[in-house]
Write an enzyme that holds these catalytic residues in place. Structure first.
Site, PDB file in Angstrom:
ATOM      1  N   ASP A 326      28.355  39.409 136.083  1.00 62.53           N
ATOM      2  CA  ASP A 326      27.104  38.733 136.388  1.00 62.53           C
ATOM      3  C   ASP A 326      27.375  37.637 137.419  1.00 62.53           C
ATOM      4  O   ASP A 326      28.395  36.952 137.347  1.00 62.53           O
ATOM      5  CB  ASP A 326      26.529  38.135 135.106  1.00 62.53           C
ATOM      6  CG  ASP A 326      25.139  37.574 135.316  1.00 62.53           C
ATOM      7  OD1 ASP A 326      24.316  38.271 135.913  1.00 62.53           O
ATOM      8  OD2 ASP A 326      24.899  36.438 134.893  1.00 62.53           O
ATOM      9  N   GLN A 403       2.115  24.052 141.409  1.00 61.55           N
ATOM     10  CA  GLN A 403       1.010  24.029 142.373  1.00 61.55           C
ATOM     11  C   GLN A 403       1.436  23.363 143.685  1.00 61.55           C
ATOM     12  O   GLN A 403       1.187  23.894 144.784  1.00 61.55           O
ATOM     13  CB  GLN A 403      -0.195  23.285 141.776  1.00 61.55           C
ATOM     14  CG  GLN A 403      -0.888  24.026 140.632  1.00 61.55           C
ATOM     15  CD  GLN A 403      -0.087  23.966 139.340  1.00 61.55           C
ATOM     16  OE1 GLN A 403       0.689  23.026 139.130  1.00 61.55           O
ATOM     17  NE2 GLN A 403      -0.251  24.982 138.506  1.00 61.55           N
TER      18      GLN A 403
END
Length: 720
Positions: A326, A403
């Site tokens: 990994d 956002q």
């Protein structure tokens, strides 16, 4: 799933060795010595029980031969029969001694682990959903905890059982398990949530959900493993047992056939001589050392803080063809780090460093801390730079949100003259900061966009830094380059694996562009990008279907299916309980590159077993030609030409061979425990070297040894 082949031109460096090998308080790295023989003798004597001997067919034949010879010596006493009986018992005892020494080393390690295992008092939460740990608790013994119980552990307290942190964050002292003195951080919600019973919380508080029943904890399994109590024979050992048993049966039939030949030649068969001949011809050397080789292989893993759940895993490590690793936390550090600053036109790098430092001081993420560290270490920004004792500053932290995709700080201050202005510092995604600058009546130079593209193309993450002073247009200060940094030494380690004939594959969920950049820098042979847990599993199955053995390292729950499917699954001790349960090896140091050492130990085990088997068979062949001519020379004088060692008589030849047969086992015990040295090389060269050293050595050594012993034996009365 996207797969790309990465060409690497890194040269193979088979001589690369790890010098900073981790130490553990659980193991002793002392070399084999005579003291271990003495301390293991009581266990070797206990192994003389018939039931224990019956587990090894070859040595069971020797055991039966020693019993029969002793009975014959009692019925018809002679110096010859008693000498043979004594040395046959020594042969059995020395074979037990090899296994006892290997098991004794494991028991010493188990004793150290038992000091870690202690029954502690746990504070169990009365309400199962009280993850905050603010409700009522009850004190119970650690042995009374059950799977699913929630336990509150605070600074200075011992964690009572294995589990996962489900709330809180704390530093934990795991030195009793790993030998690493530095404390580690354990926190909920990540891949570093697993905790082990017997470790100590040093700071803060955590709530642990118990995941194992009493008696089945990680330390319990460690004790059982290092003692070898649960060690089962591997397929290679079983196959070798069948071969050795078959050879024993063949030589038994051959020795039985000698008796009629002696009668036909006018000699009276001597059962003692025939038994001694049988013991010398069957593969007693490898039969005596086979078990100790396997136990010592697992012991060498424990010395490197790796626990193998079975001998099969150790052997499989020596035969693996493909290694899947990994990327995050294995090849790279896991958290992206700030590596470079790219100032905008008209901005000096020092100005950019000061602004980047200012807007990252309140950012407690790993990326934010790395920016602060880079600005201070590489660009000389002082920790208190930008502050003025005469200026009263009110900072408003602007957190990152999905956002806005920006974070920073607003500084509003008044100096001693009553002046001052609001200054806004921002860093974040390129498009988000660009919109913020444009909204603040500023402009963005094309050079900044080019720097963003360049960092992205290299597999990094660009963060744009902007600043706006009240009453002035906003402006872009430059770009911070965040990179997934490859751990030092990884290129050399992958080159070493390549020299072993192992193909390395990096598996990551990153996009192909980032994956390619990391793979090229690290030097892996191949990479798989945008991989899901299901795709990792499919990749391993595809490799296995092609006849290749696969090894996998991992630490997260998402790695558990692949760890379970792989032939060798090395789980990190810092990882989740699911990962540790799925793997068949656990690295206490949580060093994913430790698999290189595991592979070396597996190959060393296979080479040691092969080398000693070669030596044993060659040894038996030499003894055959050493004894038989001496036995029949009196009847067939022509055979004296084959008595190249000039052995004195049939009796002295047999006694000398029996003595040599016992002593050679003792001489090879250190080698079986230490293992034959492994050097990365091709299989053909390793085979040729072993045949030369142990094949030729196995033929020559008995001739020299038996001849020297015969020079002494012939001087003893009753051996003429």
């Amino acid at each position: 799933m996207t797969t790309h082949l990465v060409s690497t031109d890194e040269p193979a460096t088979p001589g690369v060795e790890k010098s900073d090998e981790p130490e553990s308080i659980l193991v002793s790295r002392g070399a084999f010595d005579a003291r271990s023989l003495v301390t293991s003798m009581p266990l070797a004597l206990r192994k003389l029980a018939p039931r224990a001997q019956a587990r090894n067919p070859v040595m069971f034949v020797v055991f039966l031969g020693a019993v029969v010879t002793t009975v014959l010596a009692l019925l018809r006493p002679s110096r010859f029969s008693w000498t043979v009986a004594a040395w046959l018992w020594f042969t059995v005892l020395f074979a037990n001694l090899a296994e006892a020494v290997a098991e004794g080393r494991g028991r010493a390690q188990a004793d150290s682990l038992r000091k870690v295992k202690r029954d502690t008092i746990a504070r169990r939460l009365c309400a199962d959903d009280d993850l905050a740990g603010v409700g009522a608790t009850e004190e119970v013994a650690g042995s009374d905890l059950r799977i699913g119980d929630l336990v509150l552990v605070e600074a200075g307290e011992v964690i009572a059982g294995d589990g996962d942190v489900v709330d809180g964050i704390a530093t934990v002292d795991e030195s009793a398990i790993t030998g690493e003195s530095a404390p580690v951080v354990r926190e909920s919600g990540g891949d570093r949530s697993a905790v082990t019973g017997g470790t100590v919380v040093l700071s803060d508080r955590i709530v642990v959900r118990i995941t194992t029943a009493p008696g089945e904890t990680f330390v319990d399994r460690m004790i059982a493993l290092v003692e070898g109590a649960a060690r089962t024979k591997t397929p290679n050992e079983i196959a070798l047992d069948i071969l050795l048993t078959s050879l024993t049966v063949i030589f038994l039939l051959a020795v039985v056939a000698v008796a009629p030949m002696q009668e036909y030649a006018g000699q009276s068969p001597d059962p003692v001589k025939l038994i001694a001949l049988l013991v010398c011809l069957i593969p007693t050397t490898i039969g005596a050392l086979l078990s100790s080789i396997g136990i010592a292989g697992m012991d060498r893993l424990v010395q490197r803080n790796v626990l193998a759940m079975s001998g099969r895993a150790v052997e499989a490590a020596g035969d693996i063809d493909t290694l899947l690793m990994d990327k995050t936390g294995t090849i790279t550090y896991g958290n992206r780090r700030a590596t470079d600053l790219c100032p905008a036109p008209g901005v000096s790098v020092d100005e950019l460093a000061r602004v980047a430092h200012r807007c990252s001081l309140a950012d407690d993420t790993p990326e934010g801390r790395s920016i602060v560290e880079l600005c201070r270490s590489a660009y000389g920004v002082a920790p208190d730079e930008g502050t003025d004792p005469d200026r009263r500053v009110t900072d408003t932290i602007i957190p990152f949100t999905a956002q806005t995709r920006m974070s920073g700080v607003d500084s509003d201050g008044v100096d001693s003259d009553g002046g001052g202005a609001l200054v806004e510092y921002r860093k974040g995604a390129a498009d988000a900061v660009t919109r913020w600058v444009v909204a603040g009546e500023g402009t963005v130079d094309d050079t900044v966009a080019a720097d963003v593209e360049r960092v992205s193309s290299a597999g990094g993450t660009p963060l744009v830094v902007g600043v706006r002073t009240h009453g002035q247009p906003a402006r872009v200060m430059g770009v911070i380059a965040l990179s997934d940094v490859v751990k030092p030494g990884m290129t050399a380690r992958f080159a070493q694996l390549r020299a072993m004939g192992i193909r390395t594959v990096m598996v990551t969920g990153d996009n192909p562009l980032t994956a390619r950049a990391i793979a090229t820098e690290a030097g892996v042979d191949d990479f798989v990008a945008e991989a899901t847990p299901e795709q990792k599993l499919d990749l391993i199955r595809a490799e296995q279907a092609a006849g290749r053995l696969v090894a996998m390292t991992g630490d997260g729950t998402n790695d558990a299916p692949a760890l379970a499917q792989a032939d060798v699954g090395l789980a990190m001790n810092t990882g989740t309980s699911a990962a540790k349960e799925a793997g068949n090896m656990v690295d206490l140091d949580s060093d994913p590159t430790k698999l290189i050492e595991v592979v070396g130990i597996g190959k060393q085990l296979l080479i040691t077993r092969g080398a000693l088997t070669t030596f044993s068979l060659a040894n038996d062949l030499a003894k055959y030609f050493a004894i038989l001519p001496a036995m029949f020379t009196a009847v067939y004088p022509q055979l004296d030409a084959l008595n190249i060692m000039g052995l004195h008589s049939a009796q002295s030849a047999i006694v000398s061979a029996v003595i040599f047969n016992a002593l050679i086992i003792v001489a090879l015990i250190p080698l079986s425990l230490r293992g034959v040295r492994y050097r990365p090389d091709s299989a053909s060269k390793l085979l040729g070297r072993n045949l030369l050293v142990y094949g030729v050595g196995g033929v020559v050594t008995p001739f020299i040894g038996i001849w020297l012993i015969d020079l002494v034996v012939r001087l003893l009365p009753g051996m003429g």
